[in-house]
Design a protein around this motif. Structure first.
Motif, PDB file in Angstrom:
ATOM      1  N   VAL A 261      -8.550   4.689 -10.006  1.00 35.07           N
ATOM      2  CA  VAL A 261      -8.341   5.549  -8.843  1.00 35.07           C
ATOM      3  C   VAL A 261      -8.650   4.732  -7.602  1.00 35.07           C
ATOM      4  O   VAL A 261      -9.738   4.167  -7.481  1.00 35.07           O
ATOM      5  N   MET A 262      -7.680   4.646  -6.697  1.00 31.51           N
ATOM      6  CA  MET A 262      -7.866   3.974  -5.413  1.00 31.51           C
ATOM      7  C   MET A 262      -8.113   5.051  -4.364  1.00 31.51           C
ATOM      8  O   MET A 262      -7.292   5.971  -4.222  1.00 31.51           O
ATOM      9  N   GLY A 263      -9.240   4.955  -3.652  1.00 25.56           N
ATOM     10  CA  GLY A 263      -9.590   6.024  -2.729  1.00 25.56           C
ATOM     11  C   GLY A 263     -10.095   5.528  -1.392  1.00 25.56           C
ATOM     12  O   GLY A 263     -10.119   4.329  -1.112  1.00 25.56           O
ATOM     13  N   GLY A 264     -10.501   6.481  -0.576  1.00 24.21           N
ATOM     14  CA  GLY A 264     -10.937   6.163   0.784  1.00 24.21           C
ATOM     15  C   GLY A 264      -9.765   5.621   1.589  1.00 24.21           C
ATOM     16  O   GLY A 264      -8.664   6.141   1.539  1.00 24.21           O
ATOM     17  N   SER A 265     -10.008   4.523   2.289  1.00 24.30           N
ATOM     18  CA  SER A 265      -8.962   3.921   3.133  1.00 24.30           C
ATOM     19  C   SER A 265      -8.106   2.918   2.371  1.00 24.30           C
ATOM     20  O   SER A 265      -7.355   2.159   2.979  1.00 24.30           O
ATOM     21  N   CYS A 266      -8.204   2.886   1.046  1.00 28.90           N
ATOM     22  CA  CYS A 266      -7.599   1.814   0.237  1.00 28.90           C
ATOM     23  C   CYS A 266      -6.115   1.603   0.535  1.00 28.90           C
ATOM     24  O   CYS A 266      -5.652   0.461   0.634  1.00 28.90           O
ATOM     25  N   GLN A 267      -5.337   2.670   0.694  1.00 30.15           N
ATOM     26  CA  GLN A 267      -3.891   2.494   0.903  1.00 30.15           C
ATOM     27  C   GLN A 267      -3.579   1.892   2.274  1.00 30.15           C
ATOM     28  O   GLN A 267      -2.570   1.207   2.430  1.00 30.15           O
ATOM     29  N   ARG A 268      -4.451   2.130   3.260  1.00 29.45           N
ATOM     30  CA  ARG A 268      -4.224   1.589   4.609  1.00 29.45           C
ATOM     31  C   ARG A 268      -4.818   0.202   4.798  1.00 29.45           C
ATOM     32  O   ARG A 268      -4.251  -0.621   5.517  1.00 29.45           O
ATOM     33  N   THR A 269      -5.977  -0.051   4.199  1.00 27.82           N
ATOM     34  CA  THR A 269      -6.709  -1.279   4.521  1.00 27.82           C
ATOM     35  C   THR A 269      -6.643  -2.333   3.421  1.00 27.82           C
ATOM     36  O   THR A 269      -7.068  -3.464   3.638  1.00 27.82           O
ATOM     37  N   TRP A 270      -6.131  -1.974   2.251  1.00 32.51           N
ATOM     38  CA  TRP A 270      -5.960  -2.899   1.140  1.00 32.51           C
ATOM     39  C   TRP A 270      -4.535  -2.792   0.616  1.00 32.51           C
ATOM     40  O   TRP A 270      -3.845  -1.802   0.873  1.00 32.51           O
ATOM     41  N   GLU A 271      -4.103  -3.806  -0.097  1.00 32.80           N
ATOM     42  CA  GLU A 271      -2.813  -3.809  -0.781  1.00 32.80           C
ATOM     43  C   GLU A 271      -3.065  -4.030  -2.270  1.00 32.80           C
ATOM     44  O   GLU A 271      -4.099  -4.566  -2.651  1.00 32.80           O
TER      45      GLU A 271
ATOM     46  N   GLY B 109       0.868  -1.173   0.000  1.00 34.15           N
ATOM     47  CA  GLY B 109       0.000   0.000   0.000  1.00 34.15           C
ATOM     48  C   GLY B 109       0.902   1.218   0.000  1.00 34.15           C
ATOM     49  O   GLY B 109       2.050   1.143   0.443  1.00 34.15           O
ATOM     50  N   ASP B 110       0.422   2.331  -0.508  1.00 35.96           N
ATOM     51  CA  ASP B 110       1.226   3.554  -0.520  1.00 35.96           C
ATOM     52  C   ASP B 110       1.091   4.212   0.848  1.00 35.96           C
ATOM     53  O   ASP B 110       0.326   5.156   1.035  1.00 35.96           O
ATOM     54  N   THR B 111       1.840   3.680   1.817  1.00 34.68           N
ATOM     55  CA  THR B 111       1.672   4.078   3.214  1.00 34.68           C
ATOM     56  C   THR B 111       2.859   4.848   3.773  1.00 34.68           C
ATOM     57  O   THR B 111       2.984   4.988   4.987  1.00 34.68           O
ATOM     58  N   ILE B 112       3.739   5.326   2.896  1.00 33.36           N
ATOM     59  CA  ILE B 112       4.784   6.235   3.370  1.00 33.36           C
ATOM     60  C   ILE B 112       4.188   7.635   3.313  1.00 33.36           C
ATOM     61  O   ILE B 112       3.592   8.026   2.319  1.00 33.36           O
ATOM     62  N   GLY B 113       4.318   8.383   4.375  1.00 34.93           N
ATOM     63  CA  GLY B 113       3.683   9.698   4.444  1.00 34.93           C
ATOM     64  C   GLY B 113       2.267   9.575   4.984  1.00 34.93           C
ATOM     65  O   GLY B 113       1.937   8.674   5.755  1.00 34.93           O
ATOM     66  N   ARG B 114       1.395  10.467   4.529  1.00 36.74           N
ATOM     67  CA  ARG B 114       0.044  10.554   5.086  1.00 36.74           C
ATOM     68  C   ARG B 114      -0.825   9.352   4.784  1.00 36.74           C
ATOM     69  O   ARG B 114      -1.824   9.127   5.461  1.00 36.74           O
ATOM     70  N   GLY B 115      -0.477   8.567   3.758  1.00 39.46           N
ATOM     71  CA  GLY B 115      -1.287   7.406   3.422  1.00 39.46           C
ATOM     72  C   GLY B 115      -1.363   6.372   4.525  1.00 39.46           C
ATOM     73  O   GLY B 115      -2.264   5.528   4.532  1.00 39.46           O
ATOM     74  N   SER B 116      -0.443   6.427   5.486  1.00 40.85           N
ATOM     75  CA  SER B 116      -0.457   5.456   6.586  1.00 40.85           C
ATOM     76  C   SER B 116      -1.505   5.790   7.646  1.00 40.85           C
ATOM     77  O   SER B 116      -1.906   4.920   8.414  1.00 40.85           O
ATOM     78  N   THR B 117      -1.958   7.048   7.677  1.00 39.18           N
ATOM     79  CA  THR B 117      -2.878   7.457   8.740  1.00 39.18           C
ATOM     80  C   THR B 117      -4.150   8.144   8.249  1.00 39.18           C
ATOM     81  O   THR B 117      -5.090   8.308   9.025  1.00 39.18           O
TER      82      THR B 117
END
Length: 195
Positions: free
Chosen positions: A162-172, A116-124
């Protein structure tokens, strides 16, 4: 052209996922995908990367480059696409798309592992990543973080996901290796501080 791209975003099909995640898909969204592919392949300053995997350095199985905030994109259609995406998703995202990461999958051996793109704000925070694909079709897979059934999306020439909502945190998501494929380039538009 940005206005026609924005109008065609209204036809994107949204698929809700679990935990507040969703994806929008628009087939054949980007005009002139042949020209965009040729320009990207020729003009992007592609680089190979190496990453530490356990006890050794390995080659990253694709070429990469990122256009940061303020850098001119190599084809005008990409700038217009970013403007259209920013305008369309402003009410949900609350900010424009600012950077453009590029990945060059040279053949079926090139891939990207589950992440998931979770570096930076995508993690939270909820955020968006918009992917434009040009070149040979490849499957992009999505699965819930921690495991579960995956969802396959065929990314064709000129398609937008387009991946949106919580996608980067809750999906891979991943682009798996395949036996046979021609070259494909993906452009990932992201807001500030999402990697």
């Amino acid at each position: 052209m940005a206005q026609s791209l924005a109008r065609s975003l209204a036809d994107a099909q949204r698929t809700p996922l679990s935990h507040g995640a969703w994806v929008d898909l628009a087939h054949s969204w980007l005009p002139e995908p042949d020209t965009v592919f040729e320009t990207l392949a020729r003009e992007v300053p592609w680089r190979a990367e190496r990453r530490q995997m356990y006890d050794r350095l390995v080659d990253v199985p694709r070429l990469v480059h990122t256009y940061m905030i303020g850098e001119e994109l190599p084809h005008p259609s990409l700038g217009e696409a970013r403007e259209a995406l920013s305008a369309h998703y402003q009410s949900e995202l609350g900010e424009p798309f600012r950077t453009a990461g590029c990945c060059y999958y040279r053949d079926g051996r090139d891939s990207v592992a589950w992440h998931g793109d979770t570096i930076g704000r995508g993690s939270t925070h909820d955020t968006m990543v918009a992917i434009v694909s040009v070149g040979d079709p490849r499957r992009l897979l999505l699965r819930p973080r921690g495991g579960g059934d995956s969802v396959a999306v065929e990314m064709g020439h000129g398609d937008l996901l387009v991946m949106g909502g919580s996608c980067q945190r809750t999906w891979e998501h991943a682009v798996p290796k395949v036996a046979h494929s021609g070259p494909r380039i993906s452009v990932q538009f992201r807001p500030f501080n999402v990697f």
